[in-house]
Design a protein around this motif. Structure first.
Motif, PDB file in Angstrom:
ATOM      1  N   GLY A  21     -52.834 -69.566  57.212  1.00 48.07           N
ATOM      2  CA  GLY A  21     -53.440 -68.654  58.182  1.00 48.07           C
ATOM      3  C   GLY A  21     -54.953 -68.644  58.173  1.00 48.07           C
ATOM      4  O   GLY A  21     -55.579 -68.309  59.172  1.00 48.07           O
ATOM      5  N   GLY A  22     -55.554 -68.977  57.037  1.00 48.20           N
ATOM      6  CA  GLY A  22     -57.007 -69.053  56.965  1.00 48.20           C
ATOM      7  C   GLY A  22     -57.690 -67.755  57.356  1.00 48.20           C
ATOM      8  O   GLY A  22     -57.376 -66.681  56.835  1.00 48.20           O
ATOM      9  N   LEU A  23     -58.604 -67.836  58.295  1.00 46.01           N
ATOM     10  CA  LEU A  23     -59.381 -66.673  58.722  1.00 46.01           C
ATOM     11  C   LEU A  23     -58.477 -65.571  59.277  1.00 46.01           C
ATOM     12  O   LEU A  23     -58.729 -64.390  59.042  1.00 46.01           O
ATOM     13  CB  LEU A  23     -60.399 -67.104  59.779  1.00 46.01           C
ATOM     14  CG  LEU A  23     -61.252 -65.997  60.403  1.00 46.01           C
ATOM     15  CD1 LEU A  23     -62.064 -65.265  59.346  1.00 46.01           C
ATOM     16  CD2 LEU A  23     -62.173 -66.573  61.472  1.00 46.01           C
ATOM     17  N   TYR A  24     -57.428 -65.945  59.996  1.00 46.82           N
ATOM     18  CA  TYR A  24     -56.540 -64.936  60.586  1.00 46.82           C
ATOM     19  C   TYR A  24     -55.837 -64.122  59.495  1.00 46.82           C
ATOM     20  O   TYR A  24     -55.681 -62.898  59.620  1.00 46.82           O
ATOM     21  CB  TYR A  24     -55.506 -65.608  61.492  1.00 46.82           C
ATOM     22  CG  TYR A  24     -56.126 -66.339  62.652  1.00 46.82           C
ATOM     23  CD1 TYR A  24     -56.665 -65.640  63.730  1.00 46.82           C
ATOM     24  CD2 TYR A  24     -56.185 -67.729  62.654  1.00 46.82           C
ATOM     25  CE1 TYR A  24     -57.247 -66.311  64.795  1.00 46.82           C
ATOM     26  CE2 TYR A  24     -56.771 -68.408  63.718  1.00 46.82           C
ATOM     27  CZ  TYR A  24     -57.301 -67.699  64.783  1.00 46.82           C
ATOM     28  OH  TYR A  24     -57.885 -68.363  65.831  1.00 46.82           O
ATOM     29  N   LEU A  25     -55.424 -64.794  58.429  1.00 47.27           N
ATOM     30  CA  LEU A  25     -54.784 -64.093  57.317  1.00 47.27           C
ATOM     31  C   LEU A  25     -55.781 -63.155  56.642  1.00 47.27           C
ATOM     32  O   LEU A  25     -55.443 -62.013  56.304  1.00 47.27           O
ATOM     33  CB  LEU A  25     -54.232 -65.092  56.300  1.00 47.27           C
ATOM     34  CG  LEU A  25     -53.594 -64.496  55.044  1.00 47.27           C
ATOM     35  CD1 LEU A  25     -52.406 -63.611  55.407  1.00 47.27           C
ATOM     36  CD2 LEU A  25     -53.169 -65.608  54.078  1.00 47.27           C
ATOM     37  N   LEU A  26     -57.007 -63.615  56.459  1.00 43.66           N
ATOM     38  CA  LEU A  26     -58.046 -62.786  55.834  1.00 43.66           C
ATOM     39  C   LEU A  26     -58.338 -61.546  56.683  1.00 43.66           C
ATOM     40  O   LEU A  26     -58.486 -60.441  56.153  1.00 43.66           O
ATOM     41  CB  LEU A  26     -59.321 -63.607  55.646  1.00 43.66           C
ATOM     42  CG  LEU A  26     -59.229 -64.802  54.688  1.00 43.66           C
ATOM     43  CD1 LEU A  26     -60.505 -65.625  54.735  1.00 43.66           C
ATOM     44  CD2 LEU A  26     -58.954 -64.335  53.270  1.00 43.66           C
ATOM     45  N   LEU A  27     -58.423 -61.731  57.991  1.00 44.75           N
ATOM     46  CA  LEU A  27     -58.685 -60.601  58.886  1.00 44.75           C
ATOM     47  C   LEU A  27     -57.564 -59.570  58.806  1.00 44.75           C
ATOM     48  O   LEU A  27     -57.826 -58.364  58.778  1.00 44.75           O
ATOM     49  CB  LEU A  27     -58.834 -61.091  60.326  1.00 44.75           C
ATOM     50  CG  LEU A  27     -60.067 -61.961  60.619  1.00 44.75           C
ATOM     51  CD1 LEU A  27     -60.023 -62.480  62.057  1.00 44.75           C
ATOM     52  CD2 LEU A  27     -61.353 -61.190  60.371  1.00 44.75           C
ATOM     53  N   ALA A  79     -62.944 -56.380  61.489  1.00 49.20           N
ATOM     54  CA  ALA A  79     -61.600 -56.040  61.003  1.00 49.20           C
ATOM     55  C   ALA A  79     -61.651 -54.814  60.094  1.00 49.20           C
ATOM     56  O   ALA A  79     -60.785 -53.930  60.174  1.00 49.20           O
ATOM     57  CB  ALA A  79     -60.994 -57.226  60.258  1.00 49.20           C
ATOM     58  N   ALA A  80     -62.666 -54.748  59.227  1.00 55.01           N
ATOM     59  CA  ALA A  80     -62.811 -53.601  58.326  1.00 55.01           C
ATOM     60  C   ALA A  80     -63.161 -52.329  59.096  1.00 55.01           C
ATOM     61  O   ALA A  80     -62.675 -51.237  58.773  1.00 55.01           O
ATOM     62  CB  ALA A  80     -63.888 -53.896  57.275  1.00 55.01           C
ATOM     63  N   ALA A 162     -68.972 -51.051  56.224  1.00 56.28           N
ATOM     64  CA  ALA A 162     -68.258 -52.315  56.400  1.00 56.28           C
ATOM     65  C   ALA A 162     -69.205 -53.504  56.307  1.00 56.28           C
ATOM     66  O   ALA A 162     -68.903 -54.513  55.650  1.00 56.28           O
ATOM     67  CB  ALA A 162     -67.528 -52.317  57.742  1.00 56.28           C
ATOM     68  N   ILE A 163     -70.361 -53.395  56.948  1.00 55.36           N
ATOM     69  CA  ILE A 163     -71.325 -54.499  56.934  1.00 55.36           C
ATOM     70  C   ILE A 163     -71.841 -54.752  55.523  1.00 55.36           C
ATOM     71  O   ILE A 163     -71.961 -55.906  55.075  1.00 55.36           O
ATOM     72  CB  ILE A 163     -72.486 -54.211  57.899  1.00 55.36           C
ATOM     73  CG1 ILE A 163     -71.974 -54.188  59.338  1.00 55.36           C
ATOM     74  CG2 ILE A 163     -73.594 -55.248  57.741  1.00 55.36           C
ATOM     75  CD1 ILE A 163     -73.012 -53.755  60.354  1.00 55.36           C
ATOM     76  N   ILE A 164     -72.144 -53.683  54.777  1.00 51.02           N
ATOM     77  CA  ILE A 164     -72.639 -53.839  53.404  1.00 51.02           C
ATOM     78  C   ILE A 164     -71.564 -54.451  52.513  1.00 51.02           C
ATOM     79  O   ILE A 164     -71.821 -55.390  51.747  1.00 51.02           O
ATOM     80  CB  ILE A 164     -73.098 -52.483  52.838  1.00 51.02           C
ATOM     81  CG1 ILE A 164     -74.307 -51.960  53.612  1.00 51.02           C
ATOM     82  CG2 ILE A 164     -73.427 -52.605  51.351  1.00 51.02           C
ATOM     83  CD1 ILE A 164     -74.739 -50.570  53.197  1.00 51.02           C
TER      84      ILE A 164
END
Length: 225
Positions: A21-27, A79-80, A162-164
């Motif tokens: 899944g790569g990025l999608y799994l991480l998101l 996502a966060a 989230a950004i930090i």
């Protein structure tokens, strides 16, 4: 149960993540841990660090690795942020039902009470600090919704936090991800990252206590002559 444990263990393997899944799994993992009640067990900090490691390995073939890094940070931050908004709305509209639920192996009201205590001590800043505390970061937005924190105020702290959180851990993984020693000892490095991300907040909670206010000295009235 074995399938769950296998999935959990594989989350520390960058190659497995890329092929599943790569990025999608991480998101999805970041969103679930910060927005879905049952996502509190997911390893948010290690996932962000591993994201940076994956980007570092990708940068070998990327034309502009810095843009790739920024692209991933922006998407994971979104996502966060969305996850915390979902947690806030769940707390606002279903909080009374959560507090009536009986404790079980997956959910305990103790988690909400701890997040509420943490929130009451730190106010809006708790939304930022909670990002670096496992379990607490899942329940902090829910508690904010239960107590009906001003939505605009919550949104500000949510976005900044989230950004930090994402920016620091993903960038750190990116900077050291190509190091051979880090790749050989990735599990120990991840454990260290979790400790470093969590320890300062915990230390601050226990050391930054309010000092008791001393009673003002009583002024003696002048004696009559």
């Amino acid at each position: 149960m074995e399938v769950f444990l296998e999935f959990f263990n594989n989350l520390t393997d960058p190659d497995w993540i890329v092929t599943h899944g790569g990025l999608y799994l991480l998101l999805f993992i970041v969103f679930a841990e910060t927005g879905i009640l049952i996502g509190f067990f997911l390893p948010g900090d290690p996932i962000l660090f591993i994201s940076g490691v994956i980007i570092a390995n990708m940068s070998l073939s990327a034309t502009n690795p810095v843009l790739t890094l920024l692209y991933w940070i922006i998407l994971i931050s979104i996502a966060a942020i969305v996850g915390n908004f979902v947690g806030y709305w769940c707390g606002k509209y279903f909080g009374h039902r959560l507090l009536k639920m009986k404790d079980n192996w997956l959910f305990k009201k103790e988690y909400i009470h701890k997040a509420q205590e943490f929130y009451e001590k730190r106010g809006g800043g708790a939304i930022i600090l909670a990002r670096f505390l496992p379990i607490v970061r899942t329940f902090a937005p829910i508690v904010a919704g239960i107590v009906e924190m001003d939505f605009r105020k919550f949104a500000l702290y949510n976005i900044v936090g989230a950004i930090i959180w994402v920016g620091t851990l993903v960038t750190l993984g990116y900077l050291v991800g190509e190091n051979p020693w880090v790749q050989r000892n990735l599990e120990y490095v991840i454990m260290g990252i979790v400790v470093l991300a969590t320890a300062p907040v915990i230390v601050k909670l226990f050391t930054n206590k309010k000092k008791p206010v001393e009673a003002p000295a009583q002024v003696e009235e002048p004696h009559e002559v």
